[in-house]
Design a protein around this motif. Structure first.
Motif, PDB file in Angstrom:
ATOM      1  N   LEU A  44     -35.357 -34.266 -33.736  1.00 11.91           N
ATOM      2  CA  LEU A  44     -35.976 -34.256 -32.418  1.00 11.91           C
ATOM      3  C   LEU A  44     -37.049 -33.183 -32.322  1.00 11.91           C
ATOM      4  O   LEU A  44     -37.031 -32.178 -33.028  1.00 11.91           O
ATOM      5  CB  LEU A  44     -34.925 -34.072 -31.319  1.00 11.91           C
ATOM      6  N   ASN A  45     -37.998 -33.459 -31.441  1.00 13.29           N
ATOM      7  CA  ASN A  45     -38.994 -32.476 -31.035  1.00 13.29           C
ATOM      8  C   ASN A  45     -38.935 -32.379 -29.518  1.00 13.29           C
ATOM      9  O   ASN A  45     -38.769 -33.400 -28.838  1.00 13.29           O
ATOM     10  CB  ASN A  45     -40.393 -32.896 -31.476  1.00 13.29           C
ATOM     11  N   ALA A  46     -39.061 -31.185 -28.985  1.00 14.77           N
ATOM     12  CA  ALA A  46     -38.927 -31.013 -27.548  1.00 14.77           C
ATOM     13  C   ALA A  46     -39.899 -29.963 -27.018  1.00 14.77           C
ATOM     14  O   ALA A  46     -40.116 -28.925 -27.650  1.00 14.77           O
ATOM     15  CB  ALA A  46     -37.498 -30.612 -27.193  1.00 14.77           C
ATOM     16  N   LYS A  47     -40.472 -30.287 -25.863  1.00 16.51           N
ATOM     17  CA  LYS A  47     -41.238 -29.318 -25.084  1.00 16.51           C
ATOM     18  C   LYS A  47     -40.427 -29.011 -23.843  1.00 16.51           C
ATOM     19  O   LYS A  47     -40.052 -29.914 -23.100  1.00 16.51           O
ATOM     20  CB  LYS A  47     -42.609 -29.882 -24.712  1.00 16.51           C
ATOM     21  N   ILE A  48     -40.140 -27.748 -23.625  1.00 19.82           N
ATOM     22  CA  ILE A  48     -39.209 -27.353 -22.571  1.00 19.82           C
ATOM     23  C   ILE A  48     -39.855 -26.340 -21.637  1.00 19.82           C
ATOM     24  O   ILE A  48     -40.524 -25.404 -22.079  1.00 19.82           O
ATOM     25  CB  ILE A  48     -37.915 -26.766 -23.176  1.00 19.82           C
ATOM     26  N   ASP A  49     -39.645 -26.535 -20.352  1.00 16.51           N
ATOM     27  CA  ASP A  49     -40.072 -25.589 -19.325  1.00 16.51           C
ATOM     28  C   ASP A  49     -38.822 -25.201 -18.547  1.00 16.51           C
ATOM     29  O   ASP A  49     -38.247 -26.025 -17.831  1.00 16.51           O
ATOM     30  CB  ASP A  49     -41.107 -26.236 -18.398  1.00 16.51           C
ATOM     31  N   ALA A  50     -38.367 -23.972 -18.711  1.00 17.29           N
ATOM     32  CA  ALA A  50     -37.148 -23.512 -18.043  1.00 17.29           C
ATOM     33  C   ALA A  50     -37.326 -22.073 -17.600  1.00 17.29           C
ATOM     34  O   ALA A  50     -37.800 -21.229 -18.370  1.00 17.29           O
ATOM     35  CB  ALA A  50     -35.949 -23.634 -18.974  1.00 17.29           C
ATOM     36  N   LYS A  53     -40.599 -20.381 -18.286  1.00  9.28           N
ATOM     37  CA  LYS A  53     -41.031 -20.191 -19.669  1.00  9.28           C
ATOM     38  C   LYS A  53     -41.240 -21.538 -20.338  1.00  9.28           C
ATOM     39  O   LYS A  53     -40.449 -22.462 -20.159  1.00  9.28           O
ATOM     40  CB  LYS A  53     -40.000 -19.366 -20.448  1.00  9.28           C
ATOM     41  N   ASN A  54     -42.321 -21.654 -21.117  1.00  7.85           N
ATOM     42  CA  ASN A  54     -42.628 -22.884 -21.849  1.00  7.85           C
ATOM     43  C   ASN A  54     -42.498 -22.630 -23.341  1.00  7.85           C
ATOM     44  O   ASN A  54     -42.986 -21.608 -23.836  1.00  7.85           O
ATOM     45  CB  ASN A  54     -44.057 -23.350 -21.540  1.00  7.85           C
ATOM     46  N   PHE A  55     -41.858 -23.539 -24.041  1.00 10.09           N
ATOM     47  CA  PHE A  55     -41.772 -23.403 -25.495  1.00 10.09           C
ATOM     48  C   PHE A  55     -41.565 -24.772 -26.126  1.00 10.09           C
ATOM     49  O   PHE A  55     -41.096 -25.717 -25.489  1.00 10.09           O
ATOM     50  CB  PHE A  55     -40.659 -22.432 -25.908  1.00 10.09           C
ATOM     51  N   THR A  56     -41.951 -24.858 -27.400  1.00  9.89           N
ATOM     52  CA  THR A  56     -41.820 -26.084 -28.177  1.00  9.89           C
ATOM     53  C   THR A  56     -40.875 -25.831 -29.338  1.00  9.89           C
ATOM     54  O   THR A  56     -40.995 -24.816 -30.035  1.00  9.89           O
ATOM     55  CB  THR A  56     -43.185 -26.552 -28.702  1.00  9.89           C
ATOM     56  N   VAL A  57     -39.935 -26.740 -29.544  1.00 11.01           N
ATOM     57  CA  VAL A  57     -38.973 -26.581 -30.628  1.00 11.01           C
ATOM     58  C   VAL A  57     -38.807 -27.908 -31.351  1.00 11.01           C
ATOM     59  O   VAL A  57     -39.140 -28.972 -30.837  1.00 11.01           O
ATOM     60  CB  VAL A  57     -37.593 -26.115 -30.107  1.00 11.01           C
ATOM     61  N   LYS A  58     -38.308 -27.820 -32.552  1.00  9.79           N
ATOM     62  CA  LYS A  58     -37.862 -29.011 -33.273  1.00  9.79           C
ATOM     63  C   LYS A  58     -36.387 -28.808 -33.577  1.00  9.79           C
ATOM     64  O   LYS A  58     -35.864 -27.680 -33.493  1.00  9.79           O
ATOM     65  CB  LYS A  58     -38.667 -29.217 -34.552  1.00  9.79           C
ATOM     66  N   VAL A 221     -34.532 -31.530 -14.252  1.00  5.90           N
ATOM     67  CA  VAL A 221     -33.284 -31.124 -13.607  1.00  5.90           C
ATOM     68  C   VAL A 221     -33.620 -30.161 -12.483  1.00  5.90           C
ATOM     69  O   VAL A 221     -34.307 -29.158 -12.692  1.00  5.90           O
ATOM     70  CB  VAL A 221     -32.326 -30.441 -14.606  1.00  5.90           C
ATOM     71  N   ARG A 222     -33.128 -30.486 -11.293  1.00  7.84           N
ATOM     72  CA  ARG A 222     -33.309 -29.603 -10.142  1.00  7.84           C
ATOM     73  C   ARG A 222     -31.932 -29.225  -9.621  1.00  7.84           C
ATOM     74  O   ARG A 222     -31.131 -30.084  -9.288  1.00  7.84           O
ATOM     75  CB  ARG A 222     -34.114 -30.301  -9.043  1.00  7.84           C
ATOM     76  N   GLY A 223     -31.682 -27.943  -9.579  1.00  9.73           N
ATOM     77  CA  GLY A 223     -30.412 -27.441  -9.083  1.00  9.73           C
ATOM     78  C   GLY A 223     -30.602 -25.970  -8.791  1.00  9.73           C
ATOM     79  O   GLY A 223     -31.643 -25.549  -8.292  1.00  9.73           O
ATOM     80  N   ASP A 224     -29.597 -25.165  -9.134  1.00 10.63           N
ATOM     81  CA  ASP A 224     -29.798 -23.721  -9.038  1.00 10.63           C
ATOM     82  C   ASP A 224     -30.823 -23.262 -10.078  1.00 10.63           C
ATOM     83  O   ASP A 224     -31.412 -22.195  -9.948  1.00 10.63           O
ATOM     84  CB  ASP A 224     -28.474 -22.994  -9.256  1.00 10.63           C
ATOM     85  N   ILE A 225     -31.006 -24.075 -11.124  1.00  9.14           N
ATOM     86  CA  ILE A 225     -32.007 -23.806 -12.155  1.00  9.14           C
ATOM     87  C   ILE A 225     -32.906 -25.022 -12.275  1.00  9.14           C
ATOM     88  O   ILE A 225     -32.442 -26.156 -12.229  1.00  9.14           O
ATOM     89  CB  ILE A 225     -31.335 -23.522 -13.519  1.00  9.14           C
ATOM     90  N   TYR A 226     -34.215 -24.795 -12.426  1.00  8.85           N
ATOM     91  CA  TYR A 226     -35.157 -25.889 -12.620  1.00  8.85           C
ATOM     92  C   TYR A 226     -35.523 -25.971 -14.092  1.00  8.85           C
ATOM     93  O   TYR A 226     -35.798 -24.964 -14.738  1.00  8.85           O
ATOM     94  CB  TYR A 226     -36.424 -25.660 -11.793  1.00  8.85           C
ATOM     95  N   MET A 227     -35.528 -27.202 -14.641  1.00  6.52           N
ATOM     96  CA  MET A 227     -35.878 -27.374 -16.044  1.00  6.52           C
ATOM     97  C   MET A 227     -36.552 -28.714 -16.249  1.00  6.52           C
ATOM     98  O   MET A 227     -36.161 -29.728 -15.659  1.00  6.52           O
ATOM     99  CB  MET A 227     -34.632 -27.314 -16.930  1.00  6.52           C
ATOM    100  N   GLU A 228     -37.589 -28.718 -17.090  1.00  5.59           N
ATOM    101  CA  GLU A 228     -38.217 -29.952 -17.557  1.00  5.59           C
ATOM    102  C   GLU A 228     -38.123 -29.976 -19.076  1.00  5.59           C
ATOM    103  O   GLU A 228     -38.332 -28.967 -19.736  1.00  5.59           O
ATOM    104  CB  GLU A 228     -39.688 -30.022 -17.141  1.00  5.59           C
TER     105      GLU A 228
END
Length: 257
Positions: A44-50, A53-58, A221-228
């Protein structure tokens, strides 16, 4: 080997009239086309915003049905930065950057999102299934942009409103491809609480052992923490010879949520 077929564009699908389905019949079609597995692995490859902070991982994804979700995330240069293991009752995380680890009950993640309460739900999201769809009269069917749309009936909303525990009820809107009968997106939220919800969109469906699985997933995801998270899979195969190693070095410190 992986044989790929992309979904037709909504523009081409919209030109033809779609078959009429009752909600129960449509749900049955979706269940018949779900992706079933015993053991599964993928790159997998993922772009994450949490947390801003933005980061890209494999990484790698490995799963045993109803038992384990195992993921390893690495930086582009290949150095592992995090390992995650989820079991029916616990979530384990290993952070190699901070030399820390976490071990928590899976239900403690309800403050992250109200729907993350079971490994079955997490696995269903990762492969584009919906474990909670059942043949009933709680949904109506509409056509939206060339796709089927299952939405909660007014009668169910009224009964929830009259209920003392309506806040516990999960509300869903679901969109379904008319050719593949695969879920292309769904919006889930707690009744009467727009601040706690998950939006998931699926695309780039490919065949694995005769069943379609999405190889691109966009999750908000929207809750106590926001993440894309924008996740793409490759090399998806069923493999019953998987390892789920999760060893915590002695010098690592335990952290708590």
């Amino acid at each position: 080997a992986l044989a790929g077929t992309s979904c037709k564009s909504s523009k081409s699908v919209a030109k033809k009239s779609l078959r009429e389905f009752t909600a129960s019949r449509l749900i049955k079609e979706v269940e018949n086309h779900q992706f079933y597995f015993n053991y599964l692995q993928a790159k997998l490859n993922a772009k994450i915003d949490a947390k801003g902070k933005n980061f890209t991982v494999k990484g790698q994804l490995r799963m045993q049905k109803d038992s384990i979700v195992w993921m390893s995330f690495s930086l582009p240069l290949g150095v592992e930065m995090m390992r995650v293991k989820i079991t029916p009752d616990s979530v384990f995380m290993l952070n190699r950057n901070d030399k820390t680890y976490l071990c928590e009950d899976i239900e403690s993640f309800q403050d992250f999102s109200p729907m993350i309460t079971s490994i079955q739900f997490i696995q269903s999201v990762l492969v584009g299934n919906d474990i909670n769809l059942r043949e009933d009269d709680d949904y109506n069917v509409a056509i939206d942009n060339g796709q089927y749309n299952l939405y909660i009936s007014k009668e169910l909303k009224k009964s929830i409103k009259r209920s003392d525990d309506g806040w516990k009820v999960i509300m869903k809107d679901i969109w379904i491809d008319p050719d593949l009968f695969k879920i292309t997106k769904y919006y889930i939220k707690e009744y009467n609480n727009d601040k706690r919800k998950i939006d998931v969109e699926y695309s780039d469906f490919e065949l694995v052992n005769g069943k379609y699985i999405p190889t691109k997933i966009d999750i908000t995801v929207r809750g106590d923490i926001y993440m894309e998270a924008n996740v793409s899979y490759s090399n998806v195969v069923e493999n019953d010879n998987l390892e789920f190693n999760f060893n915590v070095p002695k010098k690592y410190d335990r952290i708590y949520r």
